[in-house]
Design a protein around this motif. Sequence first.
Motif, short mmCIF file in Angstrom:
data_model
loop_
_atom_site.label_atom_id
_atom_site.label_comp_id
_atom_site.label_asym_id
_atom_site.label_seq_id
_atom_site.Cartn_x
_atom_site.Cartn_y
_atom_site.Cartn_z
N ILE A 190 4.72 60.44 -1.64
CA ILE A 190 3.69 60.67 -2.85
C ILE A 190 3.04 59.26 -3.12
O ILE A 190 1.67 58.99 -3.12
CB ILE A 190 4.21 61.21 -3.89
N LEU A 191 4.09 58.35 -3.17
CA LEU A 191 3.48 56.92 -3.36
C LEU A 191 2.29 56.25 -2.34
O LEU A 191 1.59 55.79 -2.58
CB LEU A 191 4.51 56.07 -3.63
N ASN A 192 2.86 56.82 -1.12
CA ASN A 192 2.19 55.99 -0.09
C ASN A 192 0.73 56.83 -0.03
O ASN A 192 -0.22 56.07 0.09
CB ASN A 192 2.77 56.60 1.16
N HIS A 193 0.41 58.16 -0.32
CA HIS A 193 -0.55 58.64 -0.64
C HIS A 193 -1.27 58.16 -1.76
O HIS A 193 -2.76 58.04 -1.70
CB HIS A 193 -0.58 60.30 -0.63
N LEU A 194 -0.77 57.63 -2.76
CA LEU A 194 -1.39 57.11 -3.85
C LEU A 194 -1.83 55.67 -3.90
O LEU A 194 -2.28 54.95 -4.53
CB LEU A 194 -0.65 57.13 -5.22
N GLY A 195 -1.37 54.99 -2.73
CA GLY A 195 -1.75 53.42 -2.36
C GLY A 195 -1.01 52.65 -3.23
O GLY A 195 -1.38 51.63 -3.39
N ILE A 196 0.41 53.27 -3.75
CA ILE A 196 1.14 52.45 -4.42
C ILE A 196 2.26 51.55 -3.58
O ILE A 196 3.06 52.60 -3.00
CB ILE A 196 1.74 52.98 -5.72
N ALA A 197 2.57 50.61 -3.62
CA ALA A 197 3.51 49.82 -2.73
C ALA A 197 4.92 50.44 -3.26
O ALA A 197 5.22 50.48 -4.49
CB ALA A 197 3.70 48.37 -2.88
N GLN A 198 5.87 50.88 -2.18
CA GLN A 198 7.05 51.28 -2.56
C GLN A 198 8.08 50.78 -1.74
O GLN A 198 7.85 50.36 -0.43
CB GLN A 198 7.04 52.90 -2.59
N ASN A 199 9.51 50.64 -2.22
CA ASN A 199 10.56 50.21 -1.13
C ASN A 199 11.58 51.25 -1.32
O ASN A 199 12.66 51.11 -1.05
CB ASN A 199 11.10 48.99 -1.87
N LEU A 200 11.12 52.70 -1.76
CA LEU A 200 12.19 53.62 -1.49
C LEU A 200 12.54 54.05 -0.19
O LEU A 200 13.65 54.10 0.21
CB LEU A 200 11.75 54.88 -2.07
N MET A 201 11.68 53.95 0.87
CA MET A 201 11.77 54.51 2.28
C MET A 201 11.01 53.60 3.04
O MET A 201 9.77 53.50 2.97
CB MET A 201 11.58 55.85 2.41
N PRO A 202 11.40 52.85 4.12
CA PRO A 202 10.37 52.15 5.11
C PRO A 202 9.64 53.41 5.81
O PRO A 202 9.91 54.48 5.99
CB PRO A 202 11.46 51.85 6.01
N ARG A 203 8.30 52.81 5.95
CA ARG A 203 7.14 53.52 6.70
C ARG A 203 8.08 53.61 8.28
O ARG A 203 8.64 52.85 8.79
CB ARG A 203 6.00 52.87 6.60
N TRP A 204 7.44 54.72 8.80
CA TRP A 204 7.83 54.82 10.30
C TRP A 204 7.51 53.61 11.02
O TRP A 204 6.58 53.08 11.20
CB TRP A 204 7.25 56.20 10.85
N GLY A 205 8.60 53.25 11.70
CA GLY A 205 8.07 52.02 12.72
C GLY A 205 8.41 50.55 12.15
O GLY A 205 8.77 49.55 12.70
N GLU A 206 8.90 50.64 10.89
CA GLU A 206 9.15 49.48 10.11
C GLU A 206 10.63 49.14 10.38
O GLU A 206 11.30 49.87 10.31
CB GLU A 206 8.94 49.48 8.58
#
Length: 206
Positions: A190-206
Amino acid sequence: MIQMPEQPQTVTLALTGASGVQYGLRLLECLVAANRQVYFLLSKAARIVIATETNLKLPSNRQELQAFLTDQYRAKPDQIRVLGNEQWMSAVASGSGAPSQMVVCPASTGTLSAIATGASNNLIERAADVALKERRQLIIVPRETPYSAIHLEHMLSLTRMGAVILPASPGFYNQPQTVDDMVDFIVARILNHLGIAQNLMPRWGE
């Protein structure tokens, strides 16, 4: 030239009567931590689910609830603004005042139906209707299984209107160890879709 202090971006967050209130409460915590102002809407059914699924004892009075949430999530004064479901003069009820982003998390299938058909019987439904008509970002997080044809048709209709349907279906490729990890998976999306930086879960490939 005097530079005015930057105002925090505002997000409307609504919790309705589906199981999975942990998603919405964790999202509220993350929005506060990200310095977003939050218009917070809570349905009567959501209160029942919170009492069933958590140990939180929410005050029934709106002002007391706002104070409780402010303390619970260490928010700044008025960073969380609790709105009543018939507070029709609030900013979220009007296209000229509503925030550019709204999340319904969790979304019951009844709320899904009401938003898809433009019912606007309460402030949650009206706020979502405003988001759609003003072409603003609306993220709906349904939590139901299995889906009937009615549910799927409403999701398809809302997707065609521009809403994002983001089911509460956590993935397991990050090898979650706790229920909190599974909650964070969805909140991170949800935070990714809102454009809000988050460190809950790495994005795929990170």
